[in-house]
Design a protein around this motif. Sequence first.
Motif, PDB file in Angstrom:
ATOM      1  N   VAL A   1     -52.738  35.629   1.542  1.00 28.95           N
ATOM      2  CA  VAL A   1     -52.768  35.413   2.994  1.00 28.95           C
ATOM      3  C   VAL A   1     -51.614  36.161   3.660  1.00 28.95           C
ATOM      4  CG1 VAL A   1     -52.581  33.680   4.822  1.00 28.95           C
ATOM      5  CG2 VAL A   1     -53.956  33.200   2.787  1.00 28.95           C
ATOM      6  N   ALA A   2     -50.430  36.109   3.058  1.00 25.67           N
ATOM      7  CA  ALA A   2     -49.273  36.819   3.608  1.00 25.67           C
ATOM      8  C   ALA A   2     -49.486  38.331   3.579  1.00 25.67           C
ATOM      9  CB  ALA A   2     -48.020  36.444   2.812  1.00 25.67           C
ATOM     10  N   GLU A   3     -50.110  38.839   2.522  1.00 21.46           N
ATOM     11  CA  GLU A   3     -50.396  40.277   2.429  1.00 21.46           C
ATOM     12  C   GLU A   3     -51.394  40.705   3.502  1.00 21.46           C
ATOM     13  OE1 GLU A   3     -50.045  44.067   0.243  1.00 21.46           O
ATOM     14  OE2 GLU A   3     -48.810  42.283   0.586  1.00 21.46           O
ATOM     15  N   ASP A   4     -52.398  39.873   3.743  1.00 19.77           N
ATOM     16  CA  ASP A   4     -53.368  40.155   4.801  1.00 19.77           C
ATOM     17  C   ASP A   4     -52.682  40.202   6.167  1.00 19.77           C
ATOM     18  OD1 ASP A   4     -55.876  40.514   6.082  1.00 19.77           O
ATOM     19  OD2 ASP A   4     -56.088  38.349   6.359  1.00 19.77           O
ATOM     20  N   LYS A   5     -51.772  39.256   6.408  1.00 23.00           N
ATOM     21  CA  LYS A   5     -51.035  39.222   7.674  1.00 23.00           C
ATOM     22  C   LYS A   5     -50.203  40.481   7.854  1.00 23.00           C
ATOM     23  CE  LYS A   5     -47.790  36.462  10.402  1.00 23.00           C
ATOM     24  NZ  LYS A   5     -46.961  35.223  10.443  1.00 23.00           N
ATOM     25  N   ALA A   6     -49.537  40.915   6.784  1.00 22.60           N
ATOM     26  CA  ALA A   6     -48.720  42.127   6.860  1.00 22.60           C
ATOM     27  C   ALA A   6     -49.580  43.350   7.165  1.00 22.60           C
ATOM     28  CB  ALA A   6     -47.970  42.318   5.545  1.00 22.60           C
ATOM     29  N   GLN A   7     -50.772  43.399   6.580  1.00 22.30           N
ATOM     30  CA  GLN A   7     -51.670  44.535   6.828  1.00 22.30           C
ATOM     31  C   GLN A   7     -52.156  44.541   8.275  1.00 22.30           C
ATOM     32  OE1 GLN A   7     -55.963  45.293   5.172  1.00 22.30           O
ATOM     33  NE2 GLN A   7     -54.520  45.991   3.613  1.00 22.30           N
ATOM     34  N   ILE A   8     -52.508  43.380   8.789  1.00 19.00           N
ATOM     35  CA  ILE A   8     -52.954  43.271  10.185  1.00 19.00           C
ATOM     36  C   ILE A   8     -51.851  43.726  11.130  1.00 19.00           C
ATOM     37  CG2 ILE A   8     -53.619  41.640  11.998  1.00 19.00           C
ATOM     38  CD1 ILE A   8     -54.985  39.973   9.763  1.00 19.00           C
ATOM     39  N   GLU A   9     -50.629  43.275  10.885  1.00 19.69           N
ATOM     40  CA  GLU A   9     -49.502  43.655  11.734  1.00 19.69           C
ATOM     41  C   GLU A   9     -49.195  45.139  11.617  1.00 19.69           C
ATOM     42  OE1 GLU A   9     -47.674  41.812  13.982  1.00 19.69           O
ATOM     43  OE2 GLU A   9     -49.351  40.443  13.722  1.00 19.69           O
ATOM     44  N   SER A  10     -49.331  45.705  10.428  1.00 10.71           N
ATOM     45  CA  SER A  10     -49.081  47.134  10.236  1.00 10.71           C
ATOM     46  C   SER A  10     -50.030  47.983  11.077  1.00 10.71           C
ATOM     47  CB  SER A  10     -49.222  47.499   8.755  1.00 10.71           C
ATOM     48  OG  SER A  10     -48.254  46.852   7.964  1.00 10.71           O
ATOM     49  N   ILE A  11     -51.298  47.605  11.097  1.00 12.32           N
ATOM     50  CA  ILE A  11     -52.283  48.343  11.899  1.00 12.32           C
ATOM     51  C   ILE A  11     -51.972  48.180  13.384  1.00 12.32           C
ATOM     52  CG2 ILE A  11     -54.726  48.473  12.530  1.00 12.32           C
ATOM     53  CD1 ILE A  11     -55.365  47.532   9.669  1.00 12.32           C
ATOM     54  N   LYS A  12     -51.666  46.966  13.777  1.00 14.56           N
ATOM     55  CA  LYS A  12     -51.399  46.683  15.185  1.00 14.56           C
ATOM     56  C   LYS A  12     -50.193  47.475  15.692  1.00 14.56           C
ATOM     57  CE  LYS A  12     -50.507  42.784  18.322  1.00 14.56           C
ATOM     58  NZ  LYS A  12     -50.331  41.308  18.400  1.00 14.56           N
ATOM     59  N   LYS A  13     -49.119  47.528  14.897  1.00 15.31           N
ATOM     60  CA  LYS A  13     -47.876  48.178  15.321  1.00 15.31           C
ATOM     61  C   LYS A  13     -47.825  49.655  14.955  1.00 15.31           C
ATOM     62  CE  LYS A  13     -45.234  43.880  14.741  1.00 15.31           C
ATOM     63  NZ  LYS A  13     -44.165  43.202  13.956  1.00 15.31           N
ATOM     64  N   LEU A  14     -48.767  50.125  14.123  1.00 13.91           N
ATOM     65  CA  LEU A  14     -48.713  51.479  13.565  1.00 13.91           C
ATOM     66  C   LEU A  14     -47.363  51.724  12.903  1.00 13.91           C
ATOM     67  CD1 LEU A  14     -50.658  53.818  16.043  1.00 13.91           C
ATOM     68  CD2 LEU A  14     -51.328  53.015  13.771  1.00 13.91           C
TER      69      LEU A  14
ATOM     70  N   PHE B   1     -60.660  52.698   8.564  1.00 11.42           N
ATOM     71  CA  PHE B   1     -61.418  52.693   9.815  1.00 11.42           C
ATOM     72  C   PHE B   1     -60.577  52.118  10.956  1.00 11.42           C
ATOM     73  CE2 PHE B   1     -64.431  50.738  12.786  1.00 11.42           C
ATOM     74  CZ  PHE B   1     -65.325  51.767  13.014  1.00 11.42           C
ATOM     75  N   ASN B   2     -59.939  50.990  10.711  1.00 10.47           N
ATOM     76  CA  ASN B   2     -59.129  50.356  11.758  1.00 10.47           C
ATOM     77  C   ASN B   2     -57.918  51.194  12.132  1.00 10.47           C
ATOM     78  OD1 ASN B   2     -60.886  48.206  11.896  1.00 10.47           O
ATOM     79  ND2 ASN B   2     -59.696  46.888  10.551  1.00 10.47           N
ATOM     80  N   LEU B   3     -57.309  51.871  11.162  1.00  6.47           N
ATOM     81  CA  LEU B   3     -56.198  52.771  11.474  1.00  6.47           C
ATOM     82  C   LEU B   3     -56.659  53.921  12.368  1.00  6.47           C
ATOM     83  CD1 LEU B   3     -54.204  53.078   8.114  1.00  6.47           C
ATOM     84  CD2 LEU B   3     -53.365  52.150  10.287  1.00  6.47           C
ATOM     85  N   GLY B   4     -57.855  54.469  12.070  1.00  6.83           N
ATOM     86  CA  GLY B   4     -58.383  55.556  12.896  1.00  6.83           C
ATOM     87  C   GLY B   4     -58.589  55.134  14.332  1.00  6.83           C
TER      88      GLY B   4
END
Length: 899
Positions: free
Chosen positions: A455-468, A188-191
């Motif tokens: 926590v580090a995995e969550d951070k990486a996922q958040i950054e991945s969505i933000k930066k595409l 959903f967030n990626l969309g």
Amino acid sequence: QVFGVDLVEWMLQLAAGDLAPLDELQQGLSSQGHAIQARVYAEDPNKDFQPSAGLLSDVQFPQAENLRIDHWLETGIEISPLFDPMLAKVIVTADTREAALKQLDEALAATSLYGIETNIKYVREILNTEIFRKGEIFTRYLNEFITRPTSIDVISSGTLTTIQDYPARVGYWDVGVPPSGPFDQYSFNLGNRLLENDENCAGLEITLNGPTLRFNNDTQVVLAGAAMDVHLDNQVVPFWQVIDITAGQTLKVGKAQSAGARAYLCIKGGIDCPDYLGSKSTFTLGQFGGHAGRAIRAGDVLHFNKLTEKSAVKPLAESLKPEISNHWELRVVYGPHGAPDFFTQKDIQVFFETEWEIHYNSSRTGIRLVGPKPEWARSDGGEAGMHPSNIHDNAYAIGAIDFTGDMPVILGPDGPSLGGFVCPATVITADLWKLGQLKAGDRVKFIPVFIDDAVAEDKAQIESIKKLAKVENTLQPAPITTPIIKTYEKNHFGVEIAYRPAGDQYLLVEFGPLKLDIELRFRVHALMLSLQDDKPEGMLELTPGIRSLQIHYDSQLLSLASLIELLDTSIGQLKDIEDLELPARVVHLPLSWDDDACRLAIEKYMQSVRPDAPWCPSNIEFIRRINGLADIQQVKDIVFDASYLVMGLGDVYLGAPVATPLDPRHRLVTTKYNPARTWTAENSVGIGGSYMCVYGMEGPGGYQFVGRTLQMWNKYHKTREFERPWLLRFFDQIRFYEVTADELKQIRQDFPKGRYSIKIEETKFNLKDYLGFLAGNKQEIDSFTEQRDKAFDEELQRWIASGQINFESAQDLASSAGDEDELPENCVAIESPVAGNVWKMLVKAGDDIEEGQPMVILESMKMEIEITAPHAGRVYAINRSEGSQVNAGQPLLILQETI
């Protein structure tokens, strides 16, 4: 008053024959200013003004000087198709025509009537035309007046399509309101990110089989999540890229392909609908949020925000797309409960080694798992219940794997906030999206990891969505050690304390031994008040249980180490607990004893879940037997004599209390259903362990029924009792008085509207006084408890001897025994599209049926799926009976073509 004249007085004079001639009355009268009126109708201008009926989930009218609105509407009212469609008259007056037009437009813009279509936007567009402003408009002008609303016509709805937003409904976990929101929030967030939307823009969640939607204005969309067959008019539409849509085009979303359960339709600017408790997300069980609190239906009209600036049409990088399959690994944090307190070491080893199967009866509430049952480290749950999975109620984390008896359930975004079952592991935040793609028959294995790595995995996922762009992070499995982070002995803080993790964003703080002790609940409350007074950044929600407090925190802002340090300081500063006095209320509630709705729930349970359960067919008889009482009247007397102390809210959603009698002589002890019921009527009253609960809404449940009462939650109305949507508060005392089933039906109609009042007495609760009461009645309390425990133990031994202590939860989804390989000539097998249960067989062998006629209704993942005839024909044979389980692809019946 008109032109300074009292018209009512003139009318009375006219009726009496005393009114002066009109030519005399008009002398001295002169017009002044301008007035204009708009009439609001329940109609859809985009569909040739066809009538529009339905539920109004949001009614808002403005108030201003020189503004008058005549209407009969309120939030929650149903607009009937049987009456005139006029809803309101909006009248304004001003010194000039221009000012009157402006004021009318502003009044209409500030008016909200959500849930049906009205002519408000159409009228506003006319008001803003030049020809109307000049006063030169004629009725025939409207024949050529074209408007294109920013809306979507729902042609067909699909299996379960709902409006959701992110991060959804946060801040109400302590009163039993789940966050809801997209089940697969990653997709959903990626969309939304592809569309350059704000992250909180609402979109559609599509489950298993999608809707057909006609767009009435230009926009852009992105399809995300599980692959489905999608066409825009006659063109195949790809997932994971921006798609331009022009007015008049139709988007048809078909069935999910081989893997995954949910897709998402994100729309540029988001779907426009009212917020409920701060979110647009649909919570279907609570019937609020989204479109009238439900899944969309054919005939609905959804509105979206106008396209002002287009996003670039670009596909998503392959590395960012979620890996969706039928075999899954879910990374989890071990805890909050485990070995050796609740499970054996072997149980935990088997739990992590097993490849669990997804049960067909799964949903947004929770994903049920099929696999081996535990051996358990203890024989029962004591005061919390007969089954060893039972504990004194504590708050749950989203993603907790909750053993409801012997069957584990992964709690989803619509799951309960409070309950009395053990949870050996919790899915990490970065993997919660996977729960939304699990479907019946899939296989899943749990992989333990460290909290810091999660926590580090969550951070990486958040950054991945933000930066595409993919942000890499390495996460290794962790050894299975202990589900407890830290403990304190009694001599440190005056009470034993354990810190138990529930994933990487929840921490459970437990006080004292595993027993019901109101003094421990006081300590929990004191800690909660202390943290509320000095809430650090990143602390999101505080949810108390019987002897615990759960802290929901944002681990990207507040580390676990910092949180524990803060808790150590706060607990150390708690002083003079015995002197604590809290304001409280005595709330008197009507109770329909052994209500018909409770009996119906028991019948459904016996039919579809467990026909031989020892608490069936009468829960009240079971309560009598397990408590060693002479007859059912004794059960009734105790329930009506007791004063129940509210220790938690949201035990089964929406302000539902978990309460225990202040007087231990009124504490009836039972076990909970194993497995739980799939259906319970709203406001049923039950007992589980030592606790009484009133179900806040319709849904699953496990407490033993005694009756039904009035509403704990009021969606739409503020009344004397409902300053907020929930009725009760922590430390309220509940007293029941008896009413008949018919009386309760009328009370339930009147109470939410403020037409029925209940008695509420203000009081105080002092811990020192209460402890004195217990000491003064210790002998009688001990005698009652001894008799009750003896009966409880005898019942437990009968269970063990008969084998009823455990329940086999296996389901035969793979077997196809009896299915014919060769079909008769001109015959076709009508196969199940999903794994599930045959809820209703609507035809029988020999029936002649037409194309499109409903033949079977399946139940899967708490949804009803209708199977229709692909062509006309005759039913040759029925392969599955009602109540039987089927796997995807197994034949339900054989249909012979008519020659």
